[in-house]
Enzyme design. Structure first.
Site, PDB file in Angstrom:
ATOM      1  N   PHE A  93      61.423  54.628  18.959  1.00 49.13           N
ATOM      2  CA  PHE A  93      62.666  53.897  19.234  1.00 49.13           C
ATOM      3  C   PHE A  93      63.877  54.811  19.313  1.00 49.13           C
ATOM      4  O   PHE A  93      64.899  54.453  19.905  1.00 49.13           O
ATOM      5  CB  PHE A  93      62.886  52.813  18.170  1.00 49.13           C
ATOM      6  CG  PHE A  93      63.466  53.297  16.881  1.00 49.13           C
ATOM      7  CD1 PHE A  93      64.829  53.223  16.632  1.00 49.13           C
ATOM      8  CD2 PHE A  93      62.658  53.828  15.891  1.00 49.13           C
ATOM      9  CE1 PHE A  93      65.371  53.659  15.430  1.00 49.13           C
ATOM     10  CE2 PHE A  93      63.185  54.268  14.690  1.00 49.13           C
ATOM     11  CZ  PHE A  93      64.549  54.186  14.457  1.00 49.13           C
ATOM     12  N   LYS A  94      63.763  56.013  18.737  1.00 48.04           N
ATOM     13  CA  LYS A  94      64.904  56.936  18.764  1.00 48.04           C
ATOM     14  C   LYS A  94      65.305  57.300  20.193  1.00 48.04           C
ATOM     15  O   LYS A  94      66.459  57.654  20.450  1.00 48.04           O
ATOM     16  CB  LYS A  94      64.563  58.206  17.987  1.00 48.04           C
ATOM     17  CG  LYS A  94      64.110  57.985  16.540  1.00 48.04           C
ATOM     18  CD  LYS A  94      65.213  57.474  15.649  1.00 48.04           C
ATOM     19  CE  LYS A  94      64.731  57.199  14.234  1.00 48.04           C
ATOM     20  NZ  LYS A  94      64.471  58.368  13.427  1.00 48.04           N
ATOM     21  N   ASP A  95      64.369  57.217  21.141  1.00 42.68           N
ATOM     22  CA  ASP A  95      64.694  57.517  22.536  1.00 42.68           C
ATOM     23  C   ASP A  95      65.766  56.584  23.083  1.00 42.68           C
ATOM     24  O   ASP A  95      66.526  56.962  23.983  1.00 42.68           O
ATOM     25  CB  ASP A  95      63.447  57.385  23.416  1.00 42.68           C
ATOM     26  CG  ASP A  95      62.408  58.459  23.160  1.00 42.68           C
ATOM     27  OD1 ASP A  95      62.791  59.613  22.916  1.00 42.68           O
ATOM     28  OD2 ASP A  95      61.201  58.142  23.214  1.00 42.68           O
TER      29      ASP A  95
ATOM     30  N   MET B 164      68.919  58.300  21.917  1.00 40.04           N
ATOM     31  CA  MET B 164      69.010  59.743  22.138  1.00 40.04           C
ATOM     32  C   MET B 164      69.120  60.104  23.610  1.00 40.04           C
ATOM     33  O   MET B 164      69.803  61.062  23.984  1.00 40.04           O
ATOM     34  CB  MET B 164      67.806  60.433  21.503  1.00 40.04           C
ATOM     35  CG  MET B 164      68.106  61.823  21.009  1.00 40.04           C
ATOM     36  SD  MET B 164      69.260  61.858  19.617  1.00 40.04           S
ATOM     37  CE  MET B 164      68.190  61.345  18.278  1.00 40.04           C
TER      38      MET B 164
ATOM     39  N   THR C  90      63.238  61.383  15.051  1.00 34.73           N
ATOM     40  CA  THR C  90      64.555  61.799  15.533  1.00 34.73           C
ATOM     41  C   THR C  90      64.480  63.158  16.209  1.00 34.73           C
ATOM     42  O   THR C  90      65.090  63.377  17.257  1.00 34.73           O
ATOM     43  CB  THR C  90      65.569  61.848  14.367  1.00 34.73           C
ATOM     44  OG1 THR C  90      65.795  60.533  13.884  1.00 34.73           O
ATOM     45  CG2 THR C  90      66.899  62.432  14.834  1.00 34.73           C
TER      46      THR C  90
END
Length: 489
Positions: free
Chosen positions: A127-129, A132, A160
């Site tokens: 989900f960090k994409d 980011m 992350t």
């Protein structure tokens, strides 16, 4: 729109200033002076933007939400950045964050729907994409506009780091120095990061736990002379821009789980560092009809303990458990300060005392007797629960058995806790955090079979690796940064 520090002793700044800064000079975290409110007509406009097909969709929704907070990037440029970021080519699906149905609403709505929001379709399968990828484009845009460079220092417990590195690799004017706990990430997670050979990407494995990495990032950020001399920025969720990008998918999840804007939805969020669920808090403060925000932890249950008891108690390295949902093996939730700032009526001096001297001296603070603590549930909608390794295995087996759907270990924590907090009349959305391949060992333990592996990651564990193992030492990390900045100057 101006931004202030949770500790109350920093200048008001605009978005692009805090984009490149990370922590405030007083050690606090930036938040907007006020949350923009979304009334009924504005919410309908956002729904129509999201449902706009080729003329809209997730990128259009992102532009509309971000525009409420960003007024120092021209609207055409901001729209272009959103459209460049949120594409089917990058996220593998035109919906970007589609809902997966675990249980459809029953006849007569006697039981509301139960869903997963798929946030792991990006380049690193986590989900960090979602934030980011936008952050990388924002950094490149603003640095080019200023003619400057930025050295990003980050800490990761798993996802992350890879998300930041894949977003920043090859970006002009940007170097990344990413700290991770040596030997405490899954083999797949390590391979994703350490196999990158881009000249602007530097991996540092710290001999310690994630909190040691995070402490070093904060120490460097608080060394104002070093920070300014070497243009240090952050991509951890202490950076407001990253958290702001995550607010968007709460709106997207809400619009998919409801037919009309009078309905409420609850979200369950696997969380260790509080960044993901803090974005939900922001969305709720804006007026998104969120009934409850359920925090799901693993055995490292510092957040669950707070929401149950009012006691925020950090753990030392020896008391931080190494678990099968390692991205939540965190005992200091750095984003939690933002919520406490709101909970305590935005009293910067009190927040500074709690997160500074009190936490340093006692390793905890206790709000159980403060009338404000009850508002965490009554006013802000927070609930919590925890999950263990045995719970994860049971949940992974159950979801696969019922739905032929594999979920990763962190999402399993979320599903387990969400089931304990479902309400008959309110749809429940669990935020998926990663694809199962990132934690294959536990999937095999639960199901006796390997999870699917996207073809681009075949053989990744066998690729050459570039990583520097270092002690948990702030001066050592600073020396490493100086050395590599000098080499590439």
């Amino acid at each position: 729109m101006r931004y202030i520090s949770t500790r109350g002793h920093a200048d008001r700044k605009r978005f692009c200033e805090i984009l490149l800064e990370g922590l405030a000079p007083d050690g606090g975290l930036y938040l907007p002076e006020r949350y923009p409110t979304v009334d009924a007509s504005a919410l309908q406009r956002l729904r129509e933007a999201f449902n706009g097909g080729r003329a809209g969709g997730y990128a259009a929704l992102a532009f509309e939400v971000l525009s409420l907070y960003i007024d120092d990037i021209p609207a055409a440029d901001l729209r272009g950045l959103c459209e460049k970021t949120y594409t089917e080519a990058v996220f593998g699906t035109p919906q970007i964050v589609p809902l997966k149905t675990l249980e459809a609403p029953s006849t007569g709505a006697s039981q509301a729907g139960f869903y997963l929001e798929a946030l792991s379709n990006g380049p690193t399968l986590a989900f960090k994409d979602m934030a980011m990828q936008l952050l990388g484009n924002l950094f490149e845009y603003e640095l080019a506009r200023r003619g400057e460079e930025l050295n990003i220092l980050g800490a990761t417990s798993g996802d992350t780091g890879s998300a930041a590195e894949y977003a920043m690799r090859g970006k002009k004017g940007v170097r990344v120095f990413m700290l991770s706990p040596h030997g405490r990430m899954s083999p797949f997670q390590q391979a994703q990061m350490f196999s990158l050979m881009d000249e602007n990407i530097h991996n540092i494995a710290i001999e310690g736990v994630f909190d040691d990495c995070q402490d070093i990032v904060k120490a460097v950020s608080n060394d104002l002379e070093f920070k300014r001399a070497h243009k240090i920025g952050t991509v951890n969720s202490i950076n407001w821009a990253r958290l702001l990008a995550q607010v968007v998918y709460y709106f997207a999840g809400y619009f998919q789980a409801t037919q009309q804007n009078t309905q409420q939805v609850s979200f369950t969020v696997p969380s260790g560092n509080f960044g993901n669920v803090c974005a939900g808090h922001v969305a709720r403060q804006m007026g998104l009809p969120i009934r409850t925000l359920v925090v799901a932890t693993n055995e490292n249950d510092v957040l669950d303990e707070f929401f149950r008891t009012g006691v925020y108690r950090v753990r030392g390295s020896a008391d931080t458990h190494e678990t099968s949902s390692p991205s939540m093996d965190i005992s200091k939730a750095s984003n939690f300060e933002r919520f406490v700032f709101d909970l305590l009526g935005r009293d910067g001096d009190r927040v500074k005392s709690l997160f500074g001297p009190t936490l340093s001296r006692e390793g905890r603070f206790d709000l159980s007797a403060d009338p404000a603590f009850a508002q965490a549930a009554s006013r802000y909608g927070f609930r919590s629960g925890k999950s263990t390794h045995a719970n994860r295995l049971d949940t992974i087996r159950d979801v696969y058995g019922r739905h032929r759907l594999m979920i990763d270990t962190h999402t399993a924590d979320g599903v387990k806790v969400a089931r304990e907090h479902r309400e008959a009349a309110t749809p429940m959305v669990v935020l998926e955090t990663a694809l199962p391949i990132k934690f294959a060992e536990t999937i095999v333990e639960a199901l006796g079979q390997q999870p699917d592996r996207p073809v681009q990651f075949n053989g990744i564990e066998g690729l050459p690796k570039r990583v520097k193992v270092m002690p948990a030492s702030t001066p050592a990390v600073q020396a490493f940064i100086v050395d590599h900045c000098t080499r590439s100057a």
